[in-house]
Design a protein around this motif. Structure first.
Motif, PDB file in Angstrom:
ATOM      1  N   LEU A   4       0.842  -1.198   0.000  1.00  0.00           N
ATOM      2  CA  LEU A   4       0.000   0.000   0.000  1.00  0.00           C
ATOM      3  C   LEU A   4       0.880   1.251   0.000  1.00  0.00           C
ATOM      4  N   VAL A   5       0.394   2.316  -0.639  1.00  0.00           N
ATOM      5  CA  VAL A   5       1.092   3.594  -0.622  1.00  0.00           C
ATOM      6  C   VAL A   5       0.796   4.233   0.737  1.00  0.00           C
ATOM      7  N   LYS A   6       1.849   4.451   1.520  1.00  0.00           N
ATOM      8  CA  LYS A   6       1.661   4.971   2.877  1.00  0.00           C
ATOM      9  C   LYS A   6       1.930   6.464   2.990  1.00  0.00           C
ATOM     10  N   SER A   7       2.742   7.019   2.086  1.00  0.00           N
ATOM     11  CA  SER A   7       2.985   8.457   2.145  1.00  0.00           C
ATOM     12  C   SER A   7       3.425   8.957   0.777  1.00  0.00           C
ATOM     13  N   ILE A   8       3.099  10.211   0.519  1.00  0.00           N
ATOM     14  CA  ILE A   8       3.565  10.921  -0.671  1.00  0.00           C
ATOM     15  C   ILE A   8       3.936  12.316  -0.189  1.00  0.00           C
ATOM     16  N   GLU A   9       5.159  12.722  -0.471  1.00  0.00           N
ATOM     17  CA  GLU A   9       5.631  14.039  -0.059  1.00  0.00           C
ATOM     18  C   GLU A   9       6.296  14.739  -1.233  1.00  0.00           C
ATOM     19  N   GLN A  10       6.221  16.054  -1.209  1.00  0.00           N
ATOM     20  CA  GLN A  10       6.916  16.863  -2.207  1.00  0.00           C
ATOM     21  C   GLN A  10       7.540  18.042  -1.477  1.00  0.00           C
ATOM     22  N   GLY A  11       8.843  18.157  -1.563  1.00  0.00           N
ATOM     23  CA  GLY A  11       9.539  19.251  -0.891  1.00  0.00           C
ATOM     24  C   GLY A  11       9.290  19.266   0.609  1.00  0.00           C
ATOM     25  N   GLY A  12       9.158  18.105   1.229  1.00  0.00           N
ATOM     26  CA  GLY A  12       8.913  18.014   2.667  1.00  0.00           C
ATOM     27  C   GLY A  12       7.460  18.204   3.072  1.00  0.00           C
ATOM     28  N   LYS A  13       6.573  18.481   2.110  1.00  0.00           N
ATOM     29  CA  LYS A  13       5.159  18.688   2.416  1.00  0.00           C
ATOM     30  C   LYS A  13       4.395  17.389   2.161  1.00  0.00           C
ATOM     31  N   LYS A  14       3.642  16.923   3.159  1.00  0.00           N
ATOM     32  CA  LYS A  14       2.842  15.717   3.006  1.00  0.00           C
ATOM     33  C   LYS A  14       1.652  15.991   2.087  1.00  0.00           C
ATOM     34  N   LEU A  15       1.459  15.112   1.104  1.00  0.00           N
ATOM     35  CA  LEU A  15       0.339  15.263   0.174  1.00  0.00           C
ATOM     36  C   LEU A  15      -0.818  14.336   0.523  1.00  0.00           C
ATOM     37  N   ILE A  16      -0.565  13.322   1.334  1.00  0.00           N
ATOM     38  CA  ILE A  16      -1.642  12.488   1.882  1.00  0.00           C
ATOM     39  C   ILE A  16      -1.364  12.317   3.376  1.00  0.00           C
ATOM     40  N   SER A  17      -2.434  12.168   4.161  1.00  0.00           N
ATOM     41  CA  SER A  17      -2.239  12.017   5.604  1.00  0.00           C
ATOM     42  C   SER A  17      -2.687  10.648   6.107  1.00  0.00           C
ATOM     43  N   SER A  18      -2.975   9.736   5.187  1.00  0.00           N
ATOM     44  CA  SER A  18      -3.244   8.342   5.542  1.00  0.00           C
ATOM     45  C   SER A  18      -2.819   7.479   4.363  1.00  0.00           C
ATOM     46  N   GLN A  19      -2.676   6.195   4.588  1.00  0.00           N
ATOM     47  CA  GLN A  19      -2.309   5.321   3.471  1.00  0.00           C
ATOM     48  C   GLN A  19      -3.460   5.220   2.482  1.00  0.00           C
ATOM     49  N   ILE A  20      -3.133   4.887   1.245  1.00  0.00           N
ATOM     50  CA  ILE A  20      -4.146   4.722   0.204  1.00  0.00           C
ATOM     51  C   ILE A  20      -4.628   3.279   0.284  1.00  0.00           C
ATOM     52  N   MET A  21      -5.892   3.113   0.667  1.00  0.00           N
ATOM     53  CA  MET A  21      -6.443   1.810   0.986  1.00  0.00           C
ATOM     54  C   MET A  21      -7.525   1.407  -0.026  1.00  0.00           C
ATOM     55  N   PRO A  22      -7.332   0.285  -0.737  1.00  0.00           N
ATOM     56  CA  PRO A  22      -8.419  -0.224  -1.580  1.00  0.00           C
ATOM     57  C   PRO A  22      -9.642  -0.495  -0.705  1.00  0.00           C
ATOM     58  N   GLN A  23     -10.811  -0.235  -1.235  1.00  0.00           N
ATOM     59  CA  GLN A  23     -12.032  -0.300  -0.433  1.00  0.00           C
ATOM     60  C   GLN A  23     -13.180  -0.885  -1.249  1.00  0.00           C
ATOM     61  N   ILE A  24     -13.920  -1.824  -0.664  1.00  0.00           N
ATOM     62  CA  ILE A  24     -15.113  -2.352  -1.334  1.00  0.00           C
ATOM     63  C   ILE A  24     -16.392  -1.975  -0.600  1.00  0.00           C
ATOM     64  N   TRP A  25     -16.297  -1.495   0.629  1.00  0.00           N
ATOM     65  CA  TRP A  25     -17.489  -1.211   1.428  1.00  0.00           C
ATOM     66  C   TRP A  25     -17.852   0.255   1.368  1.00  0.00           C
ATOM     67  N   ARG A  26     -19.121   0.521   1.421  1.00  0.00           N
ATOM     68  CA  ARG A  26     -19.657   1.862   1.655  1.00  0.00           C
ATOM     69  C   ARG A  26     -20.914   1.683   2.484  1.00  0.00           C
ATOM     70  N   ALA A  27     -21.278   2.677   3.211  1.00  0.00           N
ATOM     71  CA  ALA A  27     -22.483   2.601   4.028  1.00  0.00           C
ATOM     72  C   ALA A  27     -23.698   2.425   3.119  1.00  0.00           C
ATOM     73  N   PRO A  28     -24.610   1.522   3.480  1.00  0.00           N
ATOM     74  CA  PRO A  28     -25.811   1.338   2.655  1.00  0.00           C
ATOM     75  C   PRO A  28     -26.695   2.585   2.655  1.00  0.00           C
ATOM     76  N   THR A  29     -27.296   2.851   1.517  1.00  0.00           N
ATOM     77  CA  THR A  29     -28.242   3.956   1.391  1.00  0.00           C
ATOM     78  C   THR A  29     -29.651   3.380   1.376  1.00  0.00           C
ATOM     79  N   ASP A  30     -30.652   4.244   1.288  1.00  0.00           N
ATOM     80  CA  ASP A  30     -32.040   3.784   1.222  1.00  0.00           C
ATOM     81  C   ASP A  30     -32.252   2.807   0.067  1.00  0.00           C
TER      82      ASP A  30
END
Length: 178
Positions: A4-30
């Motif tokens: 998993l991609v855990k961090s991406i930085e450019q010039g010392g600046k964080k571009l993501i603040s969590s790992q990039i996680m594949p996801q299959i779930w979402r909360a059910p809607t009506d």
């Protein structure tokens, strides 16, 4: 190690603040009232990534390609899917994802397939190429057209009376947040 991609930085600046996680779930809607029990029985809401192999497969002057394998499934159940993933990390800090996914047979349709991650506060400018400017779910594209759209993350959120999916754009080819 995890694939998993855990961090991406450019010039010392964080571009993501969590790992990039594949996801299959979402909360059910009506609209999901008839299928949500099947989703839960399949273990979709408890699914997590099970890492496999991970290796650098190609290096260029302005990019590196990383190939990884993974499974997604719930504890004590057969995996829902297997995936071969190729990340291309470019010198300009853009990241391309290519997923080749095989979903196990005889399962209910996946609630979703995508990636989930958090970005640092202050990254507000959103651009994307896809159907817009309004939400354009696969079954709701009649008021949309394909183009490059620019907005802010805050303005892009729709405050629904009942929580549900928000501002999806089917057919999106790329997006950028700065």
């Amino acid at each position: 190690f995890s694939g998993l991609v855990k961090s991406i930085e450019q010039g010392g600046k964080k571009l993501i603040s969590s790992q990039i996680m594949p996801q299959i779930w979402r909360a059910p809607t009506d609209n999901d009232m008839y299928i949500k029990n099947e989703w839960q029985q399949a273990g979709y809401e408890k699914a997590h990534v099970i890492p496999g192999s991970c290796e650098i497969t190609e290096r260029g002057g302005a990019f590196v390609k990383i190939a990884t394998t993974m499974k997604i499934g719930a504890p004590a159940k057969k995996p829902v899917l297997t995936a071969d993933v190729c990340y291309t990390i470019n010198a300009d800090t853009s990241v391309e994802f290519e997923f080749v996914v095989k979903v196990r047979e005889n399962l209910p349709p996946l609630p979703r397939f995508g990636v989930q991650f958090e970005m640092p506060t202050g990254m507000e400018k959103l651009s994307y190429y896809g159907k817009g400017p309004y939400e354009s779910y696969v079954d709701k594209c009649h008021a949309s057209y394909e183009d490059v759209f620019e907005t802010s993350v805050t303005e892009h959120f729709e405050h629904y009376v009942r929580p549900q999916e928000n501002m999806a754009h089917s057919g999106t080819k790329w997006m950028q947040v700065v």
